[in-house]
Design a protein around this motif. Sequence first.
Motif, short mmCIF file in Angstrom:
data_model
loop_
_atom_site.label_atom_id
_atom_site.label_comp_id
_atom_site.label_asym_id
_atom_site.label_seq_id
_atom_site.Cartn_x
_atom_site.Cartn_y
_atom_site.Cartn_z
N GLN A 176 0.44 -0.89 0.05
CA GLN A 176 -0.08 -0.03 -0.10
C GLN A 176 0.91 1.40 -0.03
OE1 GLN A 176 -2.44 -1.09 3.44
NE2 GLN A 176 -4.21 -0.46 1.85
N ALA A 192 -1.94 12.24 -2.12
CA ALA A 192 -3.04 10.99 -1.22
C ALA A 192 -3.07 9.75 0.19
CB ALA A 192 -3.26 9.89 -2.71
N ALA A 193 -2.15 10.26 0.75
CA ALA A 193 -2.51 9.48 1.58
C ALA A 193 -2.81 10.34 3.50
CB ALA A 193 -1.12 8.73 2.35
N LYS A 194 -1.95 11.20 2.54
CA LYS A 194 -2.31 12.93 3.52
C LYS A 194 -4.57 12.66 3.47
CE LYS A 194 1.54 15.18 3.71
NZ LYS A 194 2.40 16.62 3.88
N ARG A 196 -6.14 10.47 2.63
CA ARG A 196 -7.24 9.72 3.05
C ARG A 196 -7.18 9.85 4.86
NH1 ARG A 196 -4.37 6.42 -1.25
NH2 ARG A 196 -3.12 6.28 1.31
N GLU A 197 -6.20 9.84 4.75
CA GLU A 197 -6.18 10.30 6.33
C GLU A 197 -7.57 11.37 7.10
OE1 GLU A 197 -2.70 11.44 10.57
OE2 GLU A 197 -2.46 11.38 7.87
N LEU A 199 -9.87 12.48 5.47
CA LEU A 199 -11.29 11.69 5.36
C LEU A 199 -11.60 10.99 6.83
CD1 LEU A 199 -13.88 10.57 3.81
CD2 LEU A 199 -12.92 9.28 2.44
N ASP A 200 -10.65 9.81 7.08
CA ASP A 200 -10.60 9.03 8.29
C ASP A 200 -10.59 10.14 9.55
OD1 ASP A 200 -10.44 6.84 6.37
OD2 ASP A 200 -8.25 6.68 7.42
N HIS A 229 -17.95 3.93 4.61
CA HIS A 229 -16.92 4.17 4.53
C HIS A 229 -15.89 3.20 5.04
CE1 HIS A 229 -12.95 6.31 5.24
NE2 HIS A 229 -13.40 5.96 6.55
N GLN A 233 -12.05 -0.71 2.69
CA GLN A 233 -11.14 -0.77 3.47
C GLN A 233 -10.08 -1.81 3.65
OE1 GLN A 233 -10.71 1.80 6.63
NE2 GLN A 233 -11.64 3.41 6.10
#
Length: 438
Positions: A176, A192-194, A196-197, A199-200, A229, A233
């Motif tokens: 990942q 993109a990772a930021k 997703r974080e 969004l979480d 959501h 995952q």
Amino acid sequence: MSDSIPSAPSTDANARPVDSSERVILLDVLRGFALCGVFVSNSFAWFSGFVLLPREQSQALTSPPLEAVVTALYHFFVNQKFVTLFAFLFGLGFAIQLQRAEARGASVVPLYSRRLGVLLGIGVTHLVGLWLGDVLSSYAVVGFALLLFRQRSDRTVLTWVAVLMLVVPVVVPVLQHDVPILLQGAEAATQAAKAREALDVRMKAQLLEGLSSGSFWTTQEANARFLTHMLPQTKRVVWMGVILGRFLLGLLAGRLLLLQDVERYRAWYRKMILWGLVFGVLGNGTWLVVQRLRVAGTLDPEKDVWMYALPAILELGFLGLASVYVAAFALLFQRERWKRVMQVLAPVGRMALTNYLLQSVVSLCLYDGWGLGLMGRMPPSRSVALALAVFALQIPLSHAWLAYFRFGPAEWLWRSLTYGRAQPLRRAANEAPAQVAS
């Protein structure tokens, strides 16, 4: 189990619920013990809303010395150990069902599939209608995969345990992290990772707001929104693979009669305690050190490559302490004085499904906004104390119920739907409650 195997294969019509005299009481005791730990864990992390709180607020709740100690003890002795034990017992139960089916000369597949289908229905109802932390639906889905291993060798099963519990949790996060960098470049992958974080964080905040509202329907809407959501995952797929690995360990234990013939395995159990403590201390101690380093800002999970090995290290720690619990219970249960004390938990274990669902109902009434609204306001020590108090009440309630009825109400529904006919629930007037046997 039957004393003999029929000369000709029997049909599935001969299948029936396990009689009280056929139960392995140690398993019921362990199941009751595991249910207590699972409830404490759910209360600490989810029912109380602790994992949904912003970091500053959660740190404020755990900063007093007592709360810091309780939090450390929880993560060392409780977190993931009891769900590991519970999944292990699920797999062991499958092994016992398989042995009983073979003794009848029947296939375990039809009956077991119906059991899982009904469990899936109960779990989905619980998941959507009450609490998103439901584990029953996941157990039912993963349980079907156990059928693929019923005729596999012990070596093959053990190999899959290692792959699912130690290899996959390490390899998937590496992929990942690295694959997006190779495909998109480091900067795009980081952004993109930021995203997703972020969004979480937003989804957790929305869930906390919904659960804290004074409307039951608002809480259910927030529950459903977070489910959409969470379910897709990748980490959930990895988690279900870990569950299957724990199931397979239980399958192996059932094949070896590890809990059905404790005297034969006394030496094994002593070694399990020793090595379980070694792996448990190393694995869980590593987690505590990592957490302190992260809070201090001296550890960056994104830059320290060795952190990718952390899931495997943690899983060894979970397995280590869970195996200590199993071995200690098994050995102590052979002593008459300890046996009398420990078998108090047996009725709770026999009604594990009912008690699990009841814990959700009671906890939602205590923590959600439409109930007493304790979510986000309870420090860890009080959440743990409240969970233990509720569980303590479930012990006499389970004893009282089983004094008059054969099954818990949820277990009765499960069995009746599985066998396609209503099972006798109330004990006959001249029928004494099942005695706890060795």
